[in-house]
Design an enzyme around this catalytic site. Sequence first.
Site, short mmCIF file in Angstrom:
data_model
loop_
_atom_site.label_atom_id
_atom_site.label_comp_id
_atom_site.label_asym_id
_atom_site.label_seq_id
_atom_site.Cartn_x
_atom_site.Cartn_y
_atom_site.Cartn_z
N SER A 121 36.17 37.80 46.88
CA SER A 121 36.65 38.15 45.63
C SER A 121 38.06 38.40 45.41
O SER A 121 38.92 38.97 46.27
CB SER A 121 35.99 39.67 45.38
OG SER A 121 36.12 40.08 44.30
N GLY A 122 38.50 38.02 44.54
CA GLY A 122 40.07 38.02 43.84
C GLY A 122 40.88 37.00 44.47
O GLY A 122 42.18 36.89 44.55
N THR A 126 37.94 32.04 39.91
CA THR A 126 37.50 31.69 38.42
C THR A 126 38.79 31.08 37.96
O THR A 126 38.63 30.19 36.76
CB THR A 126 37.28 33.09 37.85
OG1 THR A 126 36.17 33.67 38.49
CG2 THR A 126 36.86 33.05 36.37
N ASN A 171 39.07 43.13 42.66
CA ASN A 171 39.93 42.16 41.40
C ASN A 171 39.71 42.97 40.12
O ASN A 171 38.57 43.50 39.77
CB ASN A 171 39.23 41.08 41.72
CG ASN A 171 39.57 39.80 40.55
OD1 ASN A 171 40.32 40.28 39.86
ND2 ASN A 171 38.97 38.81 40.73
N SER A 174 36.68 40.83 38.21
CA SER A 174 35.74 40.14 39.08
C SER A 174 34.54 39.83 38.48
O SER A 174 33.89 40.27 37.74
CB SER A 174 35.42 41.13 40.09
OG SER A 174 34.63 40.71 41.18
N SER A 175 34.26 38.44 38.80
CA SER A 175 32.99 37.92 38.25
C SER A 175 31.76 38.40 38.87
O SER A 175 31.64 38.48 40.37
CB SER A 175 32.89 36.25 38.56
OG SER A 175 34.23 35.77 38.40
N GLY A 401 32.41 35.30 46.09
CA GLY A 401 32.69 34.74 47.50
C GLY A 401 32.07 35.92 48.40
O GLY A 401 31.47 36.83 48.21
N GLU A 403 31.20 38.63 50.86
CA GLU A 403 31.44 40.11 50.61
C GLU A 403 31.46 41.01 51.65
O GLU A 403 30.36 40.95 52.47
CB GLU A 403 30.94 40.72 49.44
CG GLU A 403 31.65 40.16 48.17
CD GLU A 403 30.94 40.93 46.94
OE1 GLU A 403 29.69 41.80 46.96
OE2 GLU A 403 31.34 40.49 45.73
N1 LIG Z 1 46.51 30.41 39.94
C1 LIG Z 1 46.85 31.55 39.76
N2 LIG Z 1 48.01 31.89 39.00
C2 LIG Z 1 48.26 33.19 38.91
N3 LIG Z 1 47.45 34.28 38.96
C3 LIG Z 1 46.25 33.81 39.63
C4 LIG Z 1 45.99 32.78 39.94
N4 LIG Z 1 44.61 32.51 40.53
C5 LIG Z 1 44.34 33.93 40.58
N5 LIG Z 1 45.28 34.72 39.79
C6 LIG Z 1 45.06 36.24 39.67
O1 LIG Z 1 44.40 36.73 40.65
C7 LIG Z 1 43.23 37.39 39.75
C8 LIG Z 1 41.78 37.00 40.51
O2 LIG Z 1 41.61 35.73 40.16
P1 LIG Z 1 39.83 35.37 39.92
O3 LIG Z 1 39.50 36.14 39.06
O4 LIG Z 1 39.82 33.85 39.82
O5 LIG Z 1 39.32 35.67 41.46
P2 LIG Z 1 37.89 35.50 41.84
O6 LIG Z 1 37.89 34.44 43.17
O7 LIG Z 1 37.21 34.77 40.75
O8 LIG Z 1 37.20 36.74 42.15
P3 LIG Z 1 35.81 37.19 42.03
O9 LIG Z 1 35.08 36.62 43.17
O10 LIG Z 1 35.88 38.74 42.36
O11 LIG Z 1 35.27 36.65 40.64
C9 LIG Z 1 43.35 36.86 38.47
O12 LIG Z 1 42.96 37.93 37.51
C10 LIG Z 1 44.74 36.57 38.26
O13 LIG Z 1 45.46 37.62 37.94
MG LIG Z 2 35.66 35.25 39.54
#
Ligand SMILES: Nc1ncnc2c1ncn2[C@@H]1O[C@H](COP(=O)(O)OP(=O)(O)OP(=O)(O)O)[C@@H](O)[C@H]1O
Ligand SMILES: [Mg+2]
Length: 1089
Positions: A121-122, A126, A171, A174-175, A401, A403
């Site tokens: 997560s984070g 996404t 996050n 977070s999705s 992801g 957890e």
């Molecule tokens: N390529 C990137 N460039 C800039 N910031 C990023 C990038 N990827 C992620 N981030 C930052 O990290 C934060 C978390 O990313 P994201 O929501 O994609 O995580 P995730 O893996 O989908 O988490 P979860 O499993 O909780 O959904 C985003 O809100 C953004 O602020």
């Molecule tokens: Mg996500």
Amino acid sequence: MKWRILTSEEKMAKMEVKTSLLDNMIGVGDMVLLEPLNEDSFINNLKKRFDHNEVYTYIGSVVISINPYRSLPIYTPEKVEEYRNRNFYELSPHIFALSDEAYRSLRDQDKDQCILITGESGAGKTEASKLVMSYVAAVCGKGAEVNQVKEQLLQSNPVLEAFGNAKTVRNDNSSRFGKYMDIEFDFKGDPLGGVISNYLLEKSRVVKQPRGERNFHIFYQILSGASEDFLCKLKLERDFSRYNYLGLDSAKVNGVDDAANFRTVRNAMQIVGFMDHETQSVFEVVAAVLKLGNIEFKPESRVNGLDESKIKDKNELKEICELTGIDQSVLERAFSFRTVEAKQEKVSTTLNVAQAYYARDALAKNLYSRLFSWLVTRINESIKAQTKVRKKVMGVLDIYGFEIFEDNSFEQFIINYCNEKLQQIFIELTLKEEQEEYIREGIEWTHIEYFNNAIICDLIENNQTGILAMLDEECLRPGTVTDDTFLEKLNQVCATHQHFESRMSKCSRFLNDTSLPHSCFRIQHYAGKVMYQVEGFVDKNNDLLYRDLSQAMWKASHSLIKALFPEGNPAKINLKRPPTAGSQFKASVATLMKNLQTKNPNYIRCIKPNDKKAAHIFNDALVCHQIRYLGLLENVRVRRAGYAFRQGYEPCLERYKMLCKQTWPHWRGPARAGVEVLFNELEIPEEEFSFGRSKIFIRNPRTLFKLEDLRKQRLEDLATLIEKIYRGWKCRTRFLLMKKSQIVIASWYRRYAQQKKYQKIKSSAVIVQSYIRGWKARKLLRELKHQKRCNEAATIIAAYWHGTQVRREYRKFFRANAGRKIYEFTLQRIMQKYFLEMKNKMPSLSPIDKNWPARPYLFLDSTHKELKRIFHLWRCKKYRDQFTDQQKLIYEEKLEASELFKDKKALYPASVGQPFQGAYLEISKNPKYKKLKDAVDEKIIIAEVVNKINRANGKATSRIFLLTKNNVLLADQKSGNIKSEVPLGDVTKVSMSSQNDGFFAVHLKEGSGAAGKGDFLLSSDHLIEMATKLYRTTLSQTKQKLNIEISDEFLVQFRQDKVCVKFIQGSQKNGNIPTCKRKNNRLLEVAVP
Ligand SMILES: Nc1ncnc2c1ncn2[C@@H]1O[C@H](COP(=O)(O)OP(=O)(O)OP(=O)(O)O)[C@@H](O)[C@H]1O
Ligand SMILES: [Mg+2]
């Protein structure tokens, strides 16, 4: 998003630059090339790259992405163009390279693709999925229809994120659901539509959130962003604290504008194709969920001793019912009773307070999760492809992801199971791909040792002994079922499994493990050990919603709510238990895996660099943990087991051809032969490489680096050579140019110098010439002058000489004094001529004619003037001679007047033209004056009316003035009676002013008879004539000159008094007539205009 179209020159420039992943590498861009390969070097390489803003690194075709936690300028339209249609290893690692590879493979090789994004997560899954989608949208076809499809696909993200994402401690976005999206393309690679599948929304979040976390974004967005009007319609209040379901400790998230996001979501819903009434219904359901949390219960005991509950405040319930169109009593009953139907028997039991709360939360969770599933279905309806033609598919999987929390429950178990499956498929597919490539290239396959997590998957999903199967069995079993009985069962069945750990298991290994509480079990996942609390497993797996509630919902007049609870329809009562949450999930994961297996996989492994959501921080321990459980090192080992590096013959030859004379600068044959020659020449040991069908396989990264070093050295040599040749060429060219220039300059200079010299000589010649000419001319002039003087002198001498001769000759012929006579004769002739000419030029005889001829000779000047004077006198005499005696008299008088008054009295000039008439009054002819005529027997010289000035007041009285030979008489004008008679001998003086008036005083001799009355002060229009005649008459009679005094101030004797008469000039009171005024006894003032 707008993408700039490259100009043809830019494209050409791009095509000419042949680059490679190996150029300007920071660390190594592909972990396969890491030397030595171990955990430390792996992490150091990632760290080094991360510190240089290189967040992407490859393991072969797998992309490792490290979340930078800040926006980097690497996703611009220029970057998209840079990566477009380029080979995967051509440029530095980037998510766009993977996206491009996948898209081109789909479009050109007709292979369905899936992009598997994993990480905790984070870690940025996404974001990565959105980057892939936006890249594909940018590079695929264009056109109004295609653009609309793209827009709808992209806009589905904000809608699903609003309803399915929440702020967690890990996050901010977070999705809380898993998402798999198939994007469908036609044969040209233009997008047609898409299908979204969602997995297990974390619905427990609706009713309760861990500390520091929030509920789903949409709740906060509505309350912050909806207008007052809209909130009123939804029966909501803006204050978050009014709602029990909203975690308050982090209601506001830094950098998140809920209100603005609400507008974005509504806009996105519109673009995706939601009708207005649908959007409205969706928000009504959200409002109802929020309000459900505010329903509270209180205990009520009945007589029969059963516990009962009652709603505390029915207001909220009433509003929910109004919002959803449910009969209030129906909903109230559903919160109070539970009806169980079995074999046509209905048994109703009352709910106690705890059960009532359970029922309320279950309803809220169900309502929300069903709404979410409905949203996905609705979006799918909008974005589904409109044609039936065969489609190519690109699937993007963004699933939660792995957890590991402090308290892990059913949800984490399910999520980790999913990740375990994904890891399995990753291992399988990576190996498969590697193997396929070896087969394709005709290289011998060597067996690779790796950890296979199939055993863990089996522990969870095995149909007989798997944990999920066990849980289902417990849930379906009659009798008392609790979480503890479930754990007991696990302890019995799984005790021997090497990845299962429990305190109670028969295996004595954990009996003394105090880190493992009794109510927990632990699984050794591929990613690490996770301890699960069994509490809630049974309930959550059952996912029970009392039938009374689903029936109540079905009865709602709100069409969306009704549609969300189809099982509430009494006509469709199904006594069979619905499938458990666990089995549903297992089934959907199985479908997903099946789906993924049919596609060409592309991996993005996301890594989170720190726990603080902060940029620039790289936590080695955290990254190390992720690398371990993602099995990345293993991944590299698998890639390197046979041959670490492979490259197509063409790019390989292109890159290293300068290392061998035969291949440099051009190789004219097949690329493979070129590479063979090259490798032979470089004496690379045979075991280090192998020739595939289209690629060269290099066993050890060392060999590649050696090649790179040689290349670098050679490039430097080549650069020096090029520089040398270029410098030589430049110097030669410069020299030639200078030489040419020098000649041109010299020729120009010579020409200029010669020109100057010539001009100097020319001007000198001219000067010399002019001097010579001048000198010659002067010389000539001198000669001529001399000659002339000589001639003149000769002439003069000759003339004198002749004169002397002539005089000598003629002297005897001349008489004496002849000169004087000639002179006189000449003079006479001149005088004669003068007088003759004068005679002809004589002016007229008029005495006033001023003309006189000009003087002809200067010596006649005095004569001429004298002649003029004589002539004038003569013509005056002539003029006078014409006068008669009468006229003579008149002129004598006039002459007299002139002598007396000219230049003395201003009145005089006016009198010159007037003839002196004398008798203005004809007394003899007027009978009125007969008596007067008779009284005067002498000749009358003057008879005229005058004004006598009254001595008292200065007023005038008319009198007749008569002058005879001996007397002056004054008579009354009317009667003709004589008033005064003065003999001329008694008149002593006449006084008058010098001005233009007719006043005059006649002074009488003192003591004479007439003098008794005093002097006369008179005024007359003919003063000059009267005074002149008075003077002449007095002179002829008395032989004495009458004294005429001209003065502006004189004294007049009036009887005894002497009065001064004073003349003042300037007053024009009475026009042009002089006025007389008595000022005082002594002064009489006459104002003369
Ligand atoms: N390529 C990137 N460039 C800039 N910031 C990023 C990038 N990827 C992620 N981030 C930052 O990290 C934060 C978390 O990313 P994201 O929501 O994609 O995580 P995730 O893996 O989908 O988490 P979860 O499993 O909780 O959904 C985003 O809100 C953004 O602020
Ligand atoms: Mg996500």
